[in-house]
Design a protein around this motif. Structure first.
Motif, PDB file in Angstrom:
ATOM      1  N   PRO B 230       0.854  -1.190   0.000  1.00  0.00           N
ATOM      2  CA  PRO B 230       0.000   0.000   0.000  1.00  0.00           C
ATOM      3  C   PRO B 230       0.891   1.242   0.000  1.00  0.00           C
ATOM      4  CG  PRO B 230       0.046  -0.975   2.174  1.00  0.00           C
ATOM      5  CD  PRO B 230       0.919  -1.822   1.301  1.00  0.00           C
ATOM      6  N   PRO B 231       0.839   2.053  -1.032  1.00  0.00           N
ATOM      7  CA  PRO B 231       1.755   3.192  -1.099  1.00  0.00           C
ATOM      8  C   PRO B 231       1.355   4.321  -0.164  1.00  0.00           C
ATOM      9  CG  PRO B 231       0.308   3.196  -2.989  1.00  0.00           C
ATOM     10  CD  PRO B 231      -0.029   1.970  -2.198  1.00  0.00           C
ATOM     11  N   TYR B 232       2.287   5.222   0.042  1.00  0.00           N
ATOM     12  CA  TYR B 232       2.055   6.467   0.748  1.00  0.00           C
ATOM     13  C   TYR B 232       1.528   6.262   2.166  1.00  0.00           C
ATOM     14  CZ  TYR B 232       2.313   7.650  -4.099  1.00  0.00           C
ATOM     15  OH  TYR B 232       2.706   7.732  -5.391  1.00  0.00           O
ATOM     16  N   LYS B 233       2.235   5.499   2.944  1.00  0.00           N
ATOM     17  CA  LYS B 233       1.885   5.353   4.351  1.00  0.00           C
ATOM     18  C   LYS B 233       3.094   5.734   5.185  1.00  0.00           C
ATOM     19  CE  LYS B 233      -1.823   1.993   4.352  1.00  0.00           C
ATOM     20  NZ  LYS B 233      -2.294   0.750   4.940  1.00  0.00           N
ATOM     21  N   PRO B 234       2.864   6.143   6.421  1.00  0.00           N
ATOM     22  CA  PRO B 234       4.016   6.563   7.240  1.00  0.00           C
ATOM     23  C   PRO B 234       4.954   5.411   7.556  1.00  0.00           C
ATOM     24  CG  PRO B 234       1.997   6.533   8.516  1.00  0.00           C
ATOM     25  CD  PRO B 234       1.591   6.314   7.105  1.00  0.00           C
ATOM     26  N   LEU B 235       6.169   5.782   7.827  1.00  0.00           N
ATOM     27  CA  LEU B 235       7.215   4.791   8.076  1.00  0.00           C
ATOM     28  C   LEU B 235       7.162   4.295   9.514  1.00  0.00           C
ATOM     29  CD1 LEU B 235       9.762   3.704   6.526  1.00  0.00           C
ATOM     30  CD2 LEU B 235      11.046   5.370   7.829  1.00  0.00           C
ATOM     31  N   PRO B 236       7.252   3.010   9.722  1.00  0.00           N
ATOM     32  CA  PRO B 236       7.345   2.506  11.097  1.00  0.00           C
ATOM     33  C   PRO B 236       8.719   2.805  11.672  1.00  0.00           C
ATOM     34  CG  PRO B 236       7.570   0.719   9.544  1.00  0.00           C
ATOM     35  CD  PRO B 236       7.269   1.941   8.730  1.00  0.00           C
ATOM     36  N   PRO B 238      12.442   2.645  12.686  1.00  0.00           N
ATOM     37  CA  PRO B 238      13.491   1.859  12.045  1.00  0.00           C
ATOM     38  C   PRO B 238      13.963   0.720  12.939  1.00  0.00           C
ATOM     39  CG  PRO B 238      14.339   3.968  12.778  1.00  0.00           C
ATOM     40  CD  PRO B 238      12.868   4.004  13.003  1.00  0.00           C
TER      41      PRO B 238
END
Lengths: 160, 251
Positions: B230-236, B238
């Motif tokens: 799913p594109p354009y989601k926030p990054l978890p 690191p």
């Protein structure tokens, strides 16, 4: 449960940005600070912060450059407070032309260095260079003019 | 007298260290603040913008449109809930969707000028690139397509339900090169991604033009296709992706 795929697109976009800009950014920070260790840390930290923010960053390129410049400036401020702005020993792995260049730039003030590096090396217009450093375009123009004058006189002296 | 730009370019002889891995490993600190004067100016501007925004809101109240939904990326095929070894389409922004097919326990993404072959076992994931055509490989390096480059993301959940998110990217110097992707939770506990889902995002290259990421696909260790990114989601947050995993005794 959080989607493990979340943010992967932005992560890869940042990696691509790093591959495109990382080396130039590192060299720009090196020119501004004269210290490879500060350049290492500022660039790594700038990208680490961008990775942590992911898609919340609308213009990653400008954001990462700004972060790297400000992190480096903050570190140099701390080092100046401690009286250790100049590295204790000359980095052994820098080529001689780079060492000479760093020596040349050392005679400029930090803001003059930032102005000349961001404008002439990184290719930023004055207004953008000012935004990266938290300054204003008119102030940046003054720094750039003074830096240019100093550099030209030093280069002419070298030529003579 | 030499030009200032020319003088500054002498620094280009200095090799820059690769700090990407370091960036992916560190816990980022706070962003340094600009000087107090700038913050005051920014605050003032924010107040003016907020006031203008309230004005606009008041004038539009009652007649506003609901925000447009975010369209899925081109080629999004929505196979997330369709397990099984069926061919899937993967997004391709510069041409027709690519196809991934399962061959036994391997997922093969049929890419424009080559083939990307996956093989997985419970302890590791191998990606094997072969048949790269000159100048038209998977590439994204240094602002152009100077060499085949594979950008790979891999993510999943561990046997005990913990999240696993490791991202790696490696230059692929020659056809036949193997990229080893390893997973680790970052807490020095090696895990086996029994319930893992895996994806690859590949930067394609067409001559000197770098094009956008073209393919996203997912498969679990049993070979079943689990979905696409799913594109354009926030990054978890690191997670340390460094160490090669070994099978967990609990698995």
């Amino acid at each position: 449960m959080t989607d493990p795929f979340a943010g992967v697109e932005s992560h890869l976009a940042l990696e691509r940005l790093y591959r495109e800009e990382g080396a130039r950014m590192w060299r720009a920070v090196l020119l501004m600070t004269g210290r490879p260790d500060v350049a290492d840390d500022a660039v790594a930290e700038a990208f680490a912060q961008a990775l942590a923010r992911g898609d919340a960053i609308r213009q990653p390129r400008a954001w990462v450059w700004k972060a790297a410049v400000r992190i480096a400036a903050g570190q140099m401020k701390e080092l100046r407070k401690q009286g250790s702005e100049v590295p204790p020993e000359r980095p052994a792995d820098l080529p001689t032309p780079t060492v000479e260049l760093l020596d040349l730039l050392r005679d400029l003030s930090p803001m003059q260095r930032a102005a000349v590096v961001l404008h002439y090396y990184a290719g930023y217009p004055l207004r953008d260079a000012a935004a990266l450093t938290g300054s204003t375009a008119p102030a940046m123009a003054v720094h750039l003019r003074r830096a240019r004058t100093k550099l030209r006189s030093m280069l002419e002296a070298d030529d003579a | 007298m030499p030009d200032i730009r020319e003088v500054l370019r002498r620094v280009d002889e200095t090799p820059a260290p690769d700090v990407w891995d370091e960036a992916t490993r560190r816990q980022a600190g706070p962003m340094p603040s600009p000087p107090i004067r700038n913050r005051l100016v920014a605050g003032l501007i924010a107040l003016v913008v907020a006031a203008a925004g309230i004005g606009v809101l008041v004038t539009r109240l009652g007649g506003g449109e609901s925000p447009a939904p975010i369209a899925p990326g081109p080629g999004s095929s929505g196979q997330g809930s369709s397990p099984g070894p069926t061919p899937i389409d993967v997004p391709a922004n510069d041409g027709p969707p690519q196809t991934a097919r399962l061959h036994g326990d391997r997922l093969v993404v049929e890419a424009p000028e080559g083939e990307l072959e996956w093989s997985m076992d419970p302890a590791s994931c191998e990606i094997h690139v072969r048949d790269l055509a000159a100048g038209k490989g998977f590439a994204s390096m240094g602002g152009g397509c100077r060499g085949p480059y594979l950008g790979v993301a891999i993510a999943g959940t561990t046997w005990d339900g913990r999240l696993l998110n490791a991202v790696n990217g490696s230059t692929v110097p020659d056809p036949g090169w193997t990229v080893h992707i390893t997973l680790n939770t970052g807490d020095s506990f090696d895990v086996v991604p029994l319930d893992g889902r895996f994806i690859a995002v590949i930067y394609a290259c067409d001559g000197d033009q770098q094009v956008v990421p073209t393919s996203v696909t997912a498969v679990d260790p049993s070979g079943a296709v689990r979905g696409s990114v799913p594109p354009y989601k926030p990054l978890p947050p690191p997670v340390d992706p460094c160490n090669r995993p070994t099978p967990s005794p609990s698995s």
